[in-house]
Design an enzyme around this catalytic site. Structure first.
Site, short mmCIF file in Angstrom:
data_model
loop_
_atom_site.label_atom_id
_atom_site.label_comp_id
_atom_site.label_asym_id
_atom_site.label_seq_id
_atom_site.Cartn_x
_atom_site.Cartn_y
_atom_site.Cartn_z
N TYR A 298 12.92 -1.78 5.09
CA TYR A 298 11.87 -0.97 4.47
C TYR A 298 11.88 -1.15 2.96
O TYR A 298 10.84 -1.37 2.33
CB TYR A 298 12.08 0.49 4.85
CG TYR A 298 11.19 1.48 4.13
CD1 TYR A 298 9.89 1.71 4.56
CD2 TYR A 298 11.67 2.20 3.04
CE1 TYR A 298 9.07 2.63 3.91
CE2 TYR A 298 10.86 3.12 2.39
CZ TYR A 298 9.57 3.33 2.83
OH TYR A 298 8.77 4.24 2.18
N LYS B 113 8.92 -2.76 0.67
CA LYS B 113 8.27 -2.05 -0.44
C LYS B 113 8.42 -2.81 -1.75
O LYS B 113 7.50 -2.81 -2.59
CB LYS B 113 8.84 -0.64 -0.58
CG LYS B 113 8.47 0.29 0.57
CD LYS B 113 6.96 0.46 0.71
CE LYS B 113 6.62 1.57 1.70
NZ LYS B 113 5.15 1.74 1.87
N ASP C 15 -5.28 0.07 14.25
CA ASP C 15 -3.93 -0.43 14.05
C ASP C 15 -3.97 -1.34 12.83
O ASP C 15 -4.52 -2.44 12.88
CB ASP C 15 -3.45 -1.21 15.27
CG ASP C 15 -1.98 -1.61 15.18
OD1 ASP C 15 -1.45 -1.70 14.05
OD2 ASP C 15 -1.37 -1.86 16.24
N VAL C 16 -3.41 -0.86 11.71
CA VAL C 16 -3.53 -1.58 10.44
C VAL C 16 -2.76 -2.89 10.44
O VAL C 16 -2.87 -3.68 9.50
CB VAL C 16 -3.09 -0.70 9.25
CG1 VAL C 16 -4.06 0.44 9.06
CG2 VAL C 16 -1.66 -0.21 9.44
N ASN D 289 -1.63 3.71 2.60
CA ASN D 289 -0.57 4.71 2.71
C ASN D 289 0.28 4.55 3.96
O ASN D 289 1.46 4.89 3.95
CB ASN D 289 -1.18 6.11 2.68
CG ASN D 289 -0.17 7.17 3.09
OD1 ASN D 289 0.73 7.50 2.33
ND2 ASN D 289 -0.30 7.67 4.31
#
Length: 254
Positions: free
Chosen positions: A149, A153, A56-57, A83
């Site tokens: 989102y 980003k 789990d990043v 990614n």
């Protein structure tokens, strides 16, 4: 000095590397001769030629264990490709604070967590390393329906520039601002073939990207060919989006 896209002998970690754009990136690094490890939150069928681990990043301890395992097995970590990311459609006015927190956590904080763990290893390596953050054109323009989102980003692009300064000269950090890309999930996001074709007609190059084309940019940024590229955000979007007022004006003239 001999420069090429041959990454033989280099160990690469691709988060979310078993599907979508990540799968294309994984395949491209494998084609360049790299040793590739992918990760996701659950078990997944390994990409042929690559290894896969569960991670789990968003969890620092899980990420540290993953990076330690890669180094223990391969003796090094040369490239990290951040990614893993994404977000479902949700209007900002109706989405809950918890939803926004999860979106920002996955798309901004998780890449930072992974980058910190990778940098700790790369700084000790004579050859240093390279980090590639997969960002989005949503960082560059309004992102209605995925506002958190897009904001995350945009933060990732800013983070890329800051880390490139902090971690130089040993580690290079770059980002790819990815546009529309055809994956196994394209229909879920954009509709049937006719709807996708209508969308593709708005792209200057006339089509969405293939995942491997994003992988080509990632391999370039990780290679010696990009040895003096750091802190950059490379736009991979087929020419971008023509301004809406131009099409409106054209219709008005017809």
């Amino acid at each position: 000095m001999s420069l090429s896209l041959d990454l033989s002998g280099r160990a690469v970690l691709v988060t979310g590397g078993t599907q979508g754009i990540g799968l294309g990136i994984t395949r491209t690094f494998l084609a360049a001769g790299a040793t590739v490890v992918t990760c996701s939150r659950s078990d997944a069928s390994p990409v042929p030629g690559a290894a896969h681990r569960v991670c789990d990043v968003r969890e620092p301890e899980s990420v540290r264990a993953l990076v330690d395992a890669v180094v223990a097995e391969h003796g090094r970590l040369d490239v990290l490709v951040n990614n893993a990311g994404g977000a479902p459609y949700a209007r900002a006015a109706e989405a809950s604070p918890h939803f926004h927190d999860k979106v920002v956590g996955l798309n901004l904080l998780a890449p930072l967590i992974c980058a910190q763990a990778a940098n700790a290893v790369m700084q000790r390596q004579p050859c240093g390393g390279a980090i590639v953050n997969v960002s989005s054109v949503s960082a560059l323009r309004p992102s209605p329906g995925t506002a958190a989102y897009g904001a995350a980003k945009a933060g990732l692009d800013s983070l890329t520039r800051s880390l490139a300064v902090e971690w130089a000269p040993r580690v290079r950090v770059n980002a790819i601002d990815v546009g529309l890309c055809r994956t196994e999930h394209t229909g879920d996001h954009y509709g049937d073939d006719s709807q996708v074709a209508a969308i593709e007609a708005t792209i200057p190059l006339g089509r969405m990207a293939r995942p491997e084309e994003v992988g080509h940019v990632a391999v370039f940024l990780a290679s010696d060919l990009a040895s003096y590229v750091s802190g950059a955000s490379i736009e991979c979007h087929g020419g971008g989006e023509p301004p809406a007022f131009l099409s409106a004006a054209t219709k008005e003239q017809q």
